[in-house]
Each structure stands twice: as structure tokens, then as C-alpha cells.
Design an enzyme around this catalytic site. Structure first.
Site, PDB file in Angstrom:
ATOM      1  N   ASP A 133      -0.801  -7.507   1.575  1.00 32.59           N
ATOM      2  CA  ASP A 133      -0.154  -6.190   1.610  1.00 32.59           C
ATOM      3  C   ASP A 133       1.355  -6.366   1.796  1.00 32.59           C
ATOM      4  OD1 ASP A 133       0.291  -3.500   1.674  1.00 32.59           O
ATOM      5  OD2 ASP A 133      -0.523  -3.180   3.693  1.00 32.59           O
ATOM      6  N   HIS A 137       0.812  -1.218   0.000  1.00 27.52           N
ATOM      7  CA  HIS A 137       0.000   0.000   0.000  1.00 27.52           C
ATOM      8  C   HIS A 137       0.849   1.273   0.000  1.00 27.52           C
ATOM      9  CE1 HIS A 137       0.465   0.069   4.506  1.00 27.52           C
ATOM     10  NE2 HIS A 137       0.422   1.376   4.285  1.00 27.52           N
ATOM     11  N   SER A 183       4.177   2.381   8.168  1.00 24.81           N
ATOM     12  CA  SER A 183       3.773   1.385   7.173  1.00 24.81           C
ATOM     13  C   SER A 183       4.968   0.812   6.432  1.00 24.81           C
ATOM     14  CB  SER A 183       2.810   2.019   6.173  1.00 24.81           C
ATOM     15  OG  SER A 183       1.583   2.339   6.777  1.00 24.81           O
ATOM     16  N   GLY A 184       4.929  -0.496   6.230  1.00 26.38           N
ATOM     17  CA  GLY A 184       6.008  -1.162   5.515  1.00 26.38           C
ATOM     18  C   GLY A 184       7.159  -1.570   6.394  1.00 26.38           C
ATOM     19  N   GLY A 202       3.093   6.432   8.876  1.00 25.68           N
ATOM     20  CA  GLY A 202       4.515   6.591   8.589  1.00 25.68           C
ATOM     21  C   GLY A 202       5.332   5.369   8.925  1.00 25.68           C
TER      22      GLY A 202
END
Length: 837
Positions: free
Chosen positions: A693, A644, A787-788, A785
Site C-alpha cells: 500500500d 489505497h 491515510s497516506g 483521513g
């Protein structure tokens, strides 16, 4: 020449000779030939039988004896210590092992010690040498002795003991000294077991150094620094300082093999490697934020450096200087303020040995004292932290030691006394403490007062979680309609009942969920007969009945590790656990990951990550803008992140920063900037549900692994991250919902949440590719922030594995709204297919 046959006559008869005819000669030769042939045949047969017997019996015995012989190797036993002398004046020249005074006195003492050992039949048999290594004011002499016990005498090894040494020395050493040429009197002597590698002879001069410390800073370093130290080094530094000063040593750079068995630095509060005077033994790699810093109790110090590993590292660079000696009169103090702070002597350096301090805290009458230790580390080998018989802090009559993440105490009066004690051996960083006065009638205004003395938000009372640390916030609770009343009086959410986790602590939330008599529960909650466990058949749908069964080694289940040769290992989390479980060794391949090169201390309070604490963390910048998402390093050319993050999958728009801690320092020399070559989001990624994801990023140029940059381990698809497992999530995301991005990398400890609970609190939005982690009470979570970024968990073998990828959540750190992560194990095959990792 004629052939003749001699016959010995009987007693009284003459010897006679009979000549043979030619026919008789031929017949005789034939007879001799036959006899010789028979004899030779018998000899050959005997030889063959002998060889066969040797092969089957003698060789076996000799090999067995050889094996036993190899197992029984000679042992060198070394003892060291010090002795007090009288009868001679102390001279500065005694500090120099090359001086005449040192040689004469040392030789006399060595001769005295040898004569003493020779009075004992066992010590005399194995005595090799006795060495005087140094002298100091007092007058104190430092010594060691070596006994070499051959393999055939190892059964006598226990007899060469400290007790035997002390008995023979105390009964004979004084008399021997008086008989010496210098008429020395030895008033006291100590001995203790010592690693033979640390016994050095200063007169040999090999890797031996004498250093003088003063108020200026002086540098010293390990041999070969900064390249590589040599193998099998035995180095020693004797450090002295002026009288009435203490020696302060710190190591701005310290990089030794991360295994203290082979390579290590050992520091002593003495000039002898006597374990009773040891300060600390250290190895590994230390970041500049966690430097090794040591203080002596007097004006002498000994540093030993031992290297035995096959690989060599840079070593260390040290600095030494002097400081005033810390005594009972110079540490401690009295506080009359309503709040303040204090620390152990020289914090954050190691506190000195052999010290006692006392702090008295007095607050206004009618008030009580709350004492909180924000850092507490007093670890020592072989100490039972329930007893604390060596180094400790004593408050309100109770002793505390070891390492504690939280320690908060409250008084019942307006006065508290804090005692600190360190013995002569082994020290640590000590403590940092804060105190404040409080009203006992209202100890925590607008908050809940824990029995432990800390204050927590009232909303955390009776929420099913131990927020106080002593369970005082979960006792005597009135359970709400959506809570389950445990037998012990605690309240837990109803959806925790029958989730296969003992949430109540007394298992009352699981008692009504048990299978029938003679039945066991599968991992999915179903029941099967006990006889179906480890029977080589798949009785549970999830194969959990055959997990970790030695008898079912050939059965592959969801919980077994599959080797490269196709066989399966019935062992939970077999990969990278330092045990070769697969016949082809594939379970231990690719395990140069999941380690933090730097050694870090546990820091209580504050969530700023330390330098190099999470070396696999990556910051992703979109074009030249600031941080957007996180990622993790899985190889020198591949990163793992969330799909995402890449609505724009143009690789040229993305920059990656590895080895970064502070977003304002992206240009630091230790930070590696790499452009992205390829972005591979999962083809089944659903932007509406966040299913699948996950994304892979290939770098244009490979990373160079350093102290700050290192890959995380990817778990096998069979890897189990159990509910309740503590893990860590990291990133530069906002510190609160709707807030600003963090400047410094943040870390948060969270726990894996049971899948059943995860599905309930997310109202059925999770798929098998997702997992929950966090705290249902809220307060700790990943945020925008992050994310990932990686969710990582430490295995029992000391390896860090990435269990999840920060994916989505409802807000940040909301109650009953934990973070949702992409489950890496479910997508492990896809990662391998695309990267080969």
C-alpha cells in the site's frame, strides 16, 4: 709572477723561501688538482648524506615539531565581572562611554586593576588589557581583563584561574583604589571565566549599541537584518531602563544558525558578560508561537550576538519595553477556591532571575488538593535534576526542576504550599499549574486513582501498560487467563512472552526462552553457538550474528548499510548519523532532510501540531473538495502516500497543499499549492489485503523549501526501527471513530509494536511489507483521513526518518487493534527506482 712555497721555520731559525723549477711547478699543480678533486668528492658525498639524513630524520623531526607547534596555539583567557565602588557620586553621564566623567573614572579603575595584576608574577607576565565597560547605580562598575598565553607557555594556563584572580584582587584592590587620584574605594569585586568573543570595549564603538527602554515598544535588530548577518560579528547591546522597572525583551523574528557553538545570542542580567549573571543562550529558528521572551530582574540588561559560522542567516528582530519589577512581594498568592490555576512569573516568557515566590492553596476542610503541572520547564546547564540546587519548584518538601512531560501531585490535607525559586543565573519558561479539591475517600469517581495523583480510565488498570507513569496501575494485579504473571507481580499479555522484549521489567517473561549455555539468539529467535557471532560467516538466517561487527566489515547482511561502491558498513542505522562510515561518503549523502527548521518546546496536553512542527506533512484534496488523504514530502518534486487513496488515479483531479496547518487557511501566503503530474501506485498493490500500500506522486512544479516546508528522510532498507521506539503519526483525520475531520493538523505519539505481537493482534493479516504502531490498550491511533500520512521516528543523530505510511486498521484506537502501516524500508528499492531518491 712566480709561485712560491712558504715554510714556517722552527723557533730561533730564519724564515726562508725556496724557488721551484718548471717541472716542479707542473708536478705541484697536478698534486693540488688531485687533492682538490678528492676534497670535492668528499664534499659531494657529505652533502648527499646530509640531504638523505635530513629527509629521513631531520624532515620528520621538523614536521613533527611543526605539527606539535600547530597543535599548541596561543590562548586568550578573559575574565569579567563587576565591582562595587564608594567615594564618588553617581552621575547619569557615567552611563555614556563618550562622556568625560566616564573616561576619567574608567581610566582610573583600569589603571588600578592593572597595578593590582602586576603584583602577581604570573598574571603580570601575560596581562594584556583591562577594560571598564559600564557603570550603573550603586555605584557598580563592570569590567573585563584579558591575558594572552603564548603556545610555549601553555603548561602555565591552569595557573591563570578564577581563584588566583580573586586572591590577588581581594588582597590588593582596595589599597590600590585608595592610592588613586580619585581616592576610589572598591568594596567588592567579582570575576568569572568569559568567552573572549563577548569582551567588548564600548569606547571602540564597533557594533556596540546603547538602548534606553521605557513603557513604549522600541525595536532593534541584528546587523544586516532581514537579509544576512555578517560573519565574525561581535555585537553588544547595553540596555537600561528607569529605576524600579524591569526590562522586557521579545524577539518576534529569530533565525540564527542551529548550532550554538558558532552563532548565538547570549543575554545577561547584568552589563557584563559574566556567566554567573547569564539568563539564556539561544540559537536556531523559532516559530511565532514560540518566541524568545526574557525579563530582567532590575533595570539593566546585556545582549551579545556572536557569529562565526561560514553561512549566515537573517538574524533577529527584537522589541524592548519596561514592566514593573517582580519581587517576592509581587509574586505568589493565596487561593481559597476549589479549583484554579497559576504560573511562574511572566509565563510563557522566561521568568526573571533572583526571585522567590510562594503560593498557598487552601480548600474546604475534609478535602485534599490535587496539583497538576500542564507545562514544566526549568532547565539549566550542569544541574542534577535529582538535587535541583539552583532553580526549582518545591511542593510537599520535594524539589522539582528540569523538563517534565507530566507532574501531578496530591496532598494529604486541605492545604498545600508551592515555593518557586530562581537564582541569579539562567532562567527558562517556568511552569503552568492547575489545582482542584477532591474527596480523599473517592479521589477519582468512576476512575482509577494513580499514586501519582492522576486519574485514568478503569479499563487501563492491569492491562500491562504504565498508564499512571509510576506503575501504580500495574501493581498488585490478578492476572487473567490471557495474561502472563510476571515475577514482580505485574500482568502482561501472554503473547508478549518470548518476544525478545523485556516487557515485565524484570525479564521474567523472557527467562524461559533463553538459548542454552554458550548459545546466543538470532534476531528471528533461533539459537546459534556463541562462537558463530562475528566470525565472518552468516550463521543466523537473518544475518543478525554479523550485525555491528567490526571484524565482519566486508559482510553484507540485512542489518548493514550498503555503500554506493558496493561495500557494506556493519553498523546499525549508519545513514545520516554525521559519521562518514563509507569510504565514498555515500552514507552521508542526501541528508538535507528530516529536520524541523523551527525550534519547538514540548507541550503537555493537547495534540494540535504547532506551526512548522511537521514540515513534511502534505494535505491531499480531491478536486475542489476538502482533505481526503495525507502524504509526505521526500523531495521538491516527489510525495509519498498510500495506494489505497487513489482509486481514481487521474492526476489532474488532485491538489496538494504543503506548509498547511489549518484546513480553513489553505490560501495563506506560506502554503504552497501544487498540482499532481503523475500518480504511481505500486504495481503489486492488493486492495483486498492492503499489501504494497504505497504510491508516489510527482508534482507539476517543484516545491520551494521554507521554514514550514521540508522533506523527511527516507531510511535505508537496512534501517532498524526497534520495537518500543516512540514515533509520531500526523494528519487531519477524524478525531474519533465515525467523527469529523480535524481542522488543525493533529499529532500523536505511538510506539513501534513487536512484529510477533503485531501478527497475533491482527490475526495473521500482516505481511512483511507492514508494521504495527500504536498502543494495544487503545486510545491513540491514526484514523480516517490520516491515510497516506507519515509515521516518523527521531534517530539518535537527531534526524527524522519515515518508518511507515498510514495504511489500515480495525476501527480507530480500539483496544488490541493498533494501526497498521506500510513498512517503508521494505519498499525502499522501489522508491529509488521510480524517483532516483
Amino acid at each position: 709572477m712566480s709561485s712560491a712555497q712558504y715554510n714556517q721555520g722552527f723557533k730561533g731559525q730564519h724564515e726562508h723561501v725556496t724557488f721551484l723549477t718548471n717541472q716542479e711547478k707542473v708536478t705541484s699543480k697536478r698534486k693540488v688538482a688531485v687533492v682538490l678533486g678528492v676534497i670535492l668528492t668528499l664534499l659531494v658525498i657529505a652533502a648527499v648524506v646530509g640531504v638523505l639524513l635530513w629527509i629521513f630524520i631531520g624532515k620528520h623531526d621538523s614536521e613533527e615539531n611543526a605539527t606539535l607547534s600547530q597543535k599548541r596555539k596561543p590562548v586568550a583567557r578573559v575574565f569579567s565581572g563587576h565591582m562595587q565602588l564608594s567615594g564618588i557620586p553617581y552621575m547619569d553621564t557615567l552611563e555614556d562611554p563618550t562622556s568625560r566623567e566616564f573616561e576619567i573614572t574608567a581610566n582610573t579603575l583600569e589603571e588600578t586593576l592593572e597595578k593590582t595584576y602586576m603584583k602577581d608574577p604570573i598574571l603580570a607576565k601575560f596581562f594584556t588589557k583591562s577594560i571598564i565597560t559600564a557603570f550603573s547605580e550603586g555605584i557598580t562598575a563592570y569590567h573585563w581583563v584579558q591575558f594572552d598565553i603564548p603556545a610555549e607557555d601553555l603548561e602555565i594556563l591552569p595557573e591563570v584561574s578564577e581563584e588566583r584572580m580573586m586572591e590577588i584582587l581581594h588582597s590588593n584592590i582596595r589599597q590600590q583604589g585608595k592610592q588613586s587620584q580619585q581616592n576610589l574605594t572598591i568594596t567588592d569585586i567579582t570575576v568569572s571565566f568569559t568567552d573572549p568573543r563577548m569582551a567588548r570595549n564600548p569606547r571602540a564603538k564597533e557594533c556596540f549599541y546603547r538602548l534606553e527602554a521605557d513603557y513604549s515598544v522600541k525595536e532593534f535588530q541584528s546587523p544586516g537584518f532581514p537579509k544576512k548577518y555578517p560573519p565574525h560579528a561581535r555585537c553588544q547591546w547595553q540596555i537600561r531602563a528607569p529605576k524600579d522597572t524591569a526590562i522586557f525583551v521579545k524577539f518576534p523574528f529569530f533565525h540564527v544558525e542551529d548550532d550554538c557553538t558558532n552563532d548565538f545570542v547570549f543575554i545577561y542580567d547584568s552589563l557584563s558578560p559574566d556567566d554567573s549573571q547569564a539568563i539564556t543562550k539561544q540559537c536556531g529558528k523559532r516559530p511565532p508561537t514560540n518566541q524568545l521572551q526574557v525579563v530582567s530582574s532590575s533595570n539593566i540588561l546585556l545582549i551579545n550576538f556572536i557569529t562565526d559560522s561560514n553561512k549566515q542567516w537573517p538574524g533577529f528582530q527584537g522589541e524592548l519595553s519596561v514592566i514593573p519589577i517582580t519581587t517576592t512581594k509581587t509574586c505568589g498568592g493565596t487561593f481559597t477556591n476549589t479549583n484554579g490555576s497559576f504560573t511562574s512569573p511572566h509565563f510563557p516568557s522566561f521568568y526573571p532571575p533572583d526571585i522567590d515566590c510562594k503560593w498557598t492553596i487552601s480548600v474546604p476542610k475534609g478535602m485534599n488538593v490535587r496539583l497538576t503541572f500542564t507545562m514544566f520547564r526549568m532547565k539549566e546547564p550542569g544541574v542534577d535534576i535529582r538535587v535541583c540546587h539552583k532553580d526549582y519548584v518545591e511542593v510537599l518538601g520535594i524539589k522539582y526542576c528540569g523538563e517534565r512531560s507530566t507532574l501531578s501531585l496530591t496532598s494529604t490535607s486541605d492545604k498545600v504550599e508551592v515555593y518557586f525559586h530562581s537564582d541569579e543565573s539562567y532562567t527558562d519558561k517556568g511552569f503552568q499549574a492547575e489545582f482542584n479539591a477532591y474527596d480523599p475517600g473517592n479521589p477519582c469517581p468512576a476512575q482509577f486513582a494513580c499514586s501519582s495523583g492522576i486519574c485514568i480510565d478503569k479499563g487501563l488498570e492491569c492491562d500491562g501498560w504504565n498508564d499512571c507513569g509510576d506503575m501504580s496501575d500495574e501493581r498488585t494485579c490478578h492476572c487473567e487467563q490471557d495474561q502472563f504473571a510476571c515475577a514482580n507481580g505485574m500482568c502482561k499479555p501472554k503473547y508478549w512472552v518470548c518476544d525478545r522484549v523485556n516487557d515485565c521489567g524484570d525479564n521474567s517473561d523472557e527467562l524461559q526462552c533463553s538459548c542454552g549455555k554458550g548459545e546466543v539468539r538470532c534476531g528471528d529467535g533461533t539459537c546459534i553457538q556463541q562462537s558463530g557471532v562475528c566470525d565472518g560467516k552468516k550463521d543466523c538466517e537473518d544475518s543478525s550474528d554479523e550485525a555491528s561487527c567490526k571484524e565482519s566489515s566486508g559482510i553484507c547482511t540485512d542489518f548493514t548499510f550498503k555503500c554506493q561502491d558496493g561495500t557494506c558498513v556493519n553498523k546499525i542505522n549508519a545513514e545520516c548519523d554525521h559519521d562518514k562510515d563509507c569510504a565514498d561518503g555515500s552514507d552521508e549523502e542526501g541528508c538535507n532532510c528530516g529536520v524541523r527548521p523551527y525550534k519547538h518546546n514540548r507541550i503537555v496536553g493537547g495534540q494540535d501540531a504547532d506551526i512548522g512542527e511537521w514540515p513534511w506533512q502534505v494535505s491531499l484534496h480531491f478536486r475542489t473538495n476538502a482533505h481526503v488523504c495525507g502524504a509526505s514530502i521526500i523531495s521538491n518534486t516527489w510525495l509519498l502516500s498510500a495506494a489505497h487513496c487513489f482509486q481514481n488515479d487521474n492526476a489532474g483531479d488532485w491538489l496538494t497543499y504543503s506548509g498547511l496547518r489549518d484546513q480553513f487557511k489553505v490560501t495563506d501566503k506560506d502554503v504552497q499549492l501544487r498540482k499532481v503530474k503523475t500518480i504511481i501506485p505500486h504495481p503489486d498493490y492488493n486492495p483486498m489485503t492492503f499489501d504494497y500500500d504505497i504510491a508516489l506522486l510527482e508534482l507539476e512544479q517543484p516545491l520551494k523549501f521554507t521554514n514550514l516546508i521540508h522533506p523527511i528522510c527516507l531510511p535505508a532498507k537496512s534501517h532498524v526501527f526497534s520495537a518500543g521506539t516512540p514515533c509520531w503519526v500526523t494528519g487531519w483525520g477524524t478525531l474519533r471513530e465515525g467523527g469529523l475531520l480535524a481542522q488543525v493538523l493533529q499529532k500523536a505519539e505511538v510506539k513501534i509494536i513487536n512484529d510477533t505481537v503485531c501478527n497475533v493482534v491482527t490475526e495473521g493479516q500482516v505481511t512483511s511489507r507492514m508494521m504495527c504502531s500504536g498502543f494495544l490498550r487503545g486510545g491513540v491511533d491514526a484514523c480516517q483521513g490520516d491515510s497516506g500520512g507519515p509515521l516518523v521516528c527521531l534517530s539518535e543523530a537527531g534526524k527524522w526518518f519515515q518508518s511507515g505510511i498510514v495504511s489500515w486498521g480495525e476501527g480507530c484506537a480500539r483496544r488490541n487493534k493498533p494501526g497498521v502501516y506500510t513498512r517503508v524500508t521494505k519498499l525502499r528499492d522501489w522508491i529509488h527506482e521510480k524517483t532516483g531518491i
